[in-house]
Design a protein around this motif. Structure first.
Motif, PDB file in Angstrom:
ATOM      1  N   ARG A   1      35.087  44.048  34.992  1.00  0.00           N
ATOM      2  CA  ARG A   1      35.051  43.509  36.134  1.00  0.00           C
ATOM      3  C   ARG A   1      33.942  44.187  37.150  1.00  0.00           C
ATOM      4  O   ARG A   1      33.112  43.448  37.831  1.00  0.00           O
ATOM      5  N   PHE A   2      33.763  45.190  36.692  1.00  0.00           N
ATOM      6  CA  PHE A   2      32.660  46.011  37.484  1.00  0.00           C
ATOM      7  C   PHE A   2      31.306  45.172  37.285  1.00  0.00           C
ATOM      8  O   PHE A   2      30.317  45.143  38.092  1.00  0.00           O
ATOM      9  N   HIS A   3      31.008  44.927  36.015  1.00  0.00           N
ATOM     10  CA  HIS A   3      29.705  44.280  35.571  1.00  0.00           C
ATOM     11  C   HIS A   3      29.763  42.678  36.260  1.00  0.00           C
ATOM     12  O   HIS A   3      28.483  42.324  36.580  1.00  0.00           O
ATOM     13  N   VAL A   4      30.747  42.265  36.336  1.00  0.00           N
ATOM     14  CA  VAL A   4      30.907  40.734  36.859  1.00  0.00           C
ATOM     15  C   VAL A   4      30.433  41.041  38.618  1.00  0.00           C
ATOM     16  O   VAL A   4      29.724  40.094  38.946  1.00  0.00           O
ATOM     17  N   VAL A   5      31.150  41.856  39.248  1.00  0.00           N
ATOM     18  CA  VAL A   5      30.770  42.076  40.675  1.00  0.00           C
ATOM     19  C   VAL A   5      29.261  42.463  40.699  1.00  0.00           C
ATOM     20  O   VAL A   5      28.757  42.195  41.822  1.00  0.00           O
ATOM     21  N   LYS A   6      28.859  43.370  39.912  1.00  0.00           N
ATOM     22  CA  LYS A   6      27.409  43.605  39.830  1.00  0.00           C
ATOM     23  C   LYS A   6      26.397  42.545  40.250  1.00  0.00           C
ATOM     24  O   LYS A   6      25.371  42.647  40.503  1.00  0.00           O
ATOM     25  N   LEU A   7      27.153  41.572  39.229  1.00  0.00           N
ATOM     26  CA  LEU A   7      25.950  40.225  39.397  1.00  0.00           C
ATOM     27  C   LEU A   7      25.573  40.001  40.644  1.00  0.00           C
ATOM     28  O   LEU A   7      24.443  39.615  40.836  1.00  0.00           O
TER      29      LEU A   7
ATOM     30  N   THR B   1      46.773  38.506  41.734  1.00  0.00           N
ATOM     31  CA  THR B   1      47.761  38.848  40.620  1.00  0.00           C
ATOM     32  C   THR B   1      47.931  38.035  39.306  1.00  0.00           C
ATOM     33  O   THR B   1      48.616  38.600  38.492  1.00  0.00           O
ATOM     34  N   ASN B   2      47.342  37.141  39.201  1.00  0.00           N
ATOM     35  CA  ASN B   2      47.389  36.105  38.246  1.00  0.00           C
ATOM     36  C   ASN B   2      46.189  35.137  37.730  1.00  0.00           C
ATOM     37  O   ASN B   2      45.318  34.927  38.715  1.00  0.00           O
ATOM     38  N   ARG B   3      46.253  34.757  36.528  1.00  0.00           N
ATOM     39  CA  ARG B   3      44.900  34.107  36.065  1.00  0.00           C
ATOM     40  C   ARG B   3      44.683  32.744  36.872  1.00  0.00           C
ATOM     41  O   ARG B   3      43.646  32.336  37.374  1.00  0.00           O
ATOM     42  N   ARG B   4      45.914  32.176  37.098  1.00  0.00           N
ATOM     43  CA  ARG B   4      45.807  30.704  37.893  1.00  0.00           C
ATOM     44  C   ARG B   4      45.393  31.011  39.322  1.00  0.00           C
ATOM     45  O   ARG B   4      44.506  30.201  39.698  1.00  0.00           O
ATOM     46  N   ALA B   5      45.800  32.053  40.046  1.00  0.00           N
ATOM     47  CA  ALA B   5      45.479  32.189  41.344  1.00  0.00           C
ATOM     48  C   ALA B   5      43.913  32.506  41.229  1.00  0.00           C
ATOM     49  O   ALA B   5      43.009  32.205  42.217  1.00  0.00           O
ATOM     50  N   ALA B   6      43.569  33.408  40.433  1.00  0.00           N
ATOM     51  CA  ALA B   6      42.045  33.695  40.423  1.00  0.00           C
ATOM     52  C   ALA B   6      40.970  32.583  40.023  1.00  0.00           C
ATOM     53  O   ALA B   6      40.053  32.369  40.733  1.00  0.00           O
ATOM     54  N   VAL B   7      41.476  31.621  39.113  1.00  0.00           N
ATOM     55  CA  VAL B   7      40.639  30.610  38.740  1.00  0.00           C
ATOM     56  C   VAL B   7      40.556  29.582  40.115  1.00  0.00           C
ATOM     57  O   VAL B   7      39.639  29.076  40.455  1.00  0.00           O
ATOM     58  N   LEU B   8      41.591  29.439  40.699  1.00  0.00           N
ATOM     59  CA  LEU B   8      41.874  28.394  41.889  1.00  0.00           C
ATOM     60  C   LEU B   8      40.781  29.057  43.072  1.00  0.00           C
ATOM     61  O   LEU B   8      39.853  28.388  43.519  1.00  0.00           O
ATOM     62  N   LYS B   9      40.915  30.334  43.300  1.00  0.00           N
ATOM     63  CA  LYS B   9      40.165  31.036  44.252  1.00  0.00           C
ATOM     64  C   LYS B   9      38.458  30.968  43.992  1.00  0.00           C
ATOM     65  O   LYS B   9      37.674  30.552  44.680  1.00  0.00           O
ATOM     66  N   TYR B  10      38.281  30.982  42.539  1.00  0.00           N
ATOM     67  CA  TYR B  10      36.760  31.053  42.220  1.00  0.00           C
ATOM     68  C   TYR B  10      36.405  29.631  42.430  1.00  0.00           C
ATOM     69  O   TYR B  10      35.185  29.456  42.809  1.00  0.00           O
TER      70      TYR B  10
ATOM     71  N   THR C   1      27.321  31.171  39.457  1.00  0.00           N
ATOM     72  CA  THR C   1      28.203  30.395  39.092  1.00  0.00           C
ATOM     73  C   THR C   1      28.222  30.030  37.639  1.00  0.00           C
ATOM     74  O   THR C   1      28.987  29.614  36.844  1.00  0.00           O
ATOM     75  N   GLU C   2      26.718  29.755  37.273  1.00  0.00           N
ATOM     76  CA  GLU C   2      26.469  29.272  35.720  1.00  0.00           C
ATOM     77  C   GLU C   2      27.022  30.300  34.969  1.00  0.00           C
ATOM     78  O   GLU C   2      27.456  30.070  33.937  1.00  0.00           O
ATOM     79  N   THR C   3      26.610  31.412  35.097  1.00  0.00           N
ATOM     80  CA  THR C   3      26.957  32.889  34.198  1.00  0.00           C
ATOM     81  C   THR C   3      28.524  32.949  34.199  1.00  0.00           C
ATOM     82  O   THR C   3      28.993  33.008  33.083  1.00  0.00           O
ATOM     83  N   VAL C   4      29.284  32.748  35.159  1.00  0.00           N
ATOM     84  CA  VAL C   4      30.797  32.606  35.206  1.00  0.00           C
ATOM     85  C   VAL C   4      31.355  31.682  34.421  1.00  0.00           C
ATOM     86  O   VAL C   4      32.055  31.890  33.667  1.00  0.00           O
ATOM     87  N   ASN C   5      30.610  30.435  34.618  1.00  0.00           N
ATOM     88  CA  ASN C   5      31.147  29.337  33.728  1.00  0.00           C
ATOM     89  C   ASN C   5      31.067  29.681  32.417  1.00  0.00           C
ATOM     90  O   ASN C   5      31.771  29.016  31.462  1.00  0.00           O
ATOM     91  N   ARG C   6      29.891  30.157  31.878  1.00  0.00           N
ATOM     92  CA  ARG C   6      29.665  30.487  30.391  1.00  0.00           C
ATOM     93  C   ARG C   6      30.504  31.500  29.967  1.00  0.00           C
ATOM     94  O   ARG C   6      30.880  31.421  28.752  1.00  0.00           O
ATOM     95  N   TRP C   7      31.105  32.492  30.645  1.00  0.00           N
ATOM     96  CA  TRP C   7      31.992  33.283  30.260  1.00  0.00           C
ATOM     97  C   TRP C   7      33.392  33.421  30.999  1.00  0.00           C
ATOM     98  O   TRP C   7      34.070  34.536  31.166  1.00  0.00           O
ATOM     99  N   SER C   8      33.738  32.255  31.371  1.00  0.00           N
ATOM    100  CA  SER C   8      34.976  32.182  32.131  1.00  0.00           C
ATOM    101  C   SER C   8      36.105  32.652  31.452  1.00  0.00           C
ATOM    102  O   SER C   8      37.104  33.153  31.921  1.00  0.00           O
TER     103      SER C   8
END
Length: 371
Positions: free
Chosen positions: A204-210, A283-292, A310-317
């Motif tokens: 997660r820290f690599h993702v936020v670092k983006l 707290t769960n995957r579904r809520a995280a995907v919706l928020k993203y 957004t392009e990077t996250v989509n490739r590694w979603s």
């Protein structure tokens, strides 16, 4: 002076002997305080040994002492002590303490590491951490046991084939349920090929670092368009822009408020950064995907500099959102990488084999890290 008489069993290969010649060998030994009450001393022991000439075959034999290492001219006790110290202390410190050369310490350590390698038992951890360490201009492949907070293995290269070969060599690899890593494509391909049932979790820290990196780049780009005085103003809040909102001080909030009044686009960038970070509060995957999904729409409509994220996250979603099913990070691996780099700095010139042995068998970081 303190004198010692060493009683040793002498092993001879020939029974019939014709002559013997007395020889003297010097051995180095560090005396503890029980031998010298005031100070520690380094003492040379003069040992009487014999050469023997076999009458029948003409071979020459030398007495062997089971407490001495004749090759390195030291006691086995001292050699054992140096072996243990070589895994946890820099070689130059050991050499200085025992009045030996660094080369001697290195030879003893290398032989000990190879002995440990021959006894090393491979296994497959439930949660495997994968990362790399940049050491002396080279990139080394690092694997850790996340649950046990231990270095698992270190390899000289990190290319896809090296990773595949190692993962294939692990016994009971189906025991590996989760693999944590950063967003390096060869790692992902190797894991899916060798461990198809394991879930990959992007740290997660690599993702936020983006997003922190993109925000920093945007600030620099904005500064290039401004005169020196205004550029200085924006650079004064550089640290505040990278700080989470809940951690901002009153003074930082005041400075940011002033900058936002002059550059509202920076406020938009900061607010979107904070929204992105809060995805991990779900707290769960579904809520995280919706928020993203909501966040990415806002980015496309209002702030194009974040579109590459957004392009990077989509490739590694799949791997990024696996975190919400398996909340593991690569923090253990990052901490161990820091230990590896510290050992490499303390002993400049260590070969890869020596460095790997020190960090794998020394395990100076066994206590649980705090992240």
């Amino acid at each position: 002076k303190i004198c010692f008489v060493l009683m040793n069993l002498i092993y001879l290969n020939c029974v019939k002997m014709q002559m013997s010649v007395i020889i003297f060998l010097l051995f180095r030994l560090k005396l503890k305080q029980r031998y010298a009450l005031n100070n520690e001393h380094y003492t040379a022991l003069k040992i009487r040994g014999h050469k023997h000439l076999c009458k029948d075959c003409g071979s020459i034999f030398v007495d062997r002492f089971n407490t001495l290492d004749l090759c390195s001219k030291m006691t086995n006790r001292l050699r054992c002590k140096i072996q243990q110290l070589s895994l946890t202390k820099p070689f130059k410190h050991i050499a200085r303490e025992y009045k030996l050369s660094v080369t001697t310490i290195e030879k003893i350590a290398l032989a000990y590491i190879r002995e440990k390698d021959s006894q090393h038992i491979m296994y497959s951890p439930e949660v495997l951490g994968i990362d790399e360490a940049h050491l002396n201009g080279l990139i080394r492949y690092v694997l850790t046991d996340i649950n046990e907070h231990l270095l698992f293995e270190m390899l000289p290269k990190r290319d896809k084939q090296t990773v595949i070969n190692y993962l294939d060599s692990l016994p009971d690899s189906n025991n590996i349920k989760i693999v944590t890593m950063d967003m390096y494509r060869p790692y992902r391909e190797a894991v899916y090929e060798c461990l198809p049932d394991a879930a990959i979790v992007i740290d997660r820290f690599h993702v936020v670092k983006l997003i922190n990196d993109v925000l920093s780049d945007y600030r620099k780009t904005l500064c290039k368009q401004l005169p020196a005085a205004e550029k200085k103003e924006i650079n004064s809040v550089q640290k505040a822009l990278n700080t989470n909102r809940k951690d901002l001080t009153a003074n930082q909030n005041k400075k940011l408020g002033y900058i936002y009044s002059k550059y509202p686009e920076l406020e938009m960038a900061y607010d979107l950064k904070e929204e992105f970070r809060k995805i991990y509060d779900c707290t769960n995957r579904r809520a995280a995907v919706l928020k993203y999904t909501k966040w990415s729409r806002k980015v496309k409509q209002n702030f194009s500099p974040y579109i590459p994220i957004t392009e990077t996250v989509n490739r590694w979603s799949r791997e990024i959102f696996n975190y919400f099913d398996h909340p593991y990070t690569n923090g253990v691996t990052e901490a161990i990488n820091g230990c590896i780099k510290a050992i490499a700095r303390d002993g400049k010139g260590y070969s890869f084999e020596i460095l790997r042995g020190k960090v794998l068998y020394g395990q100076a970081y066994k206590t649980k890290a705090i992240f």
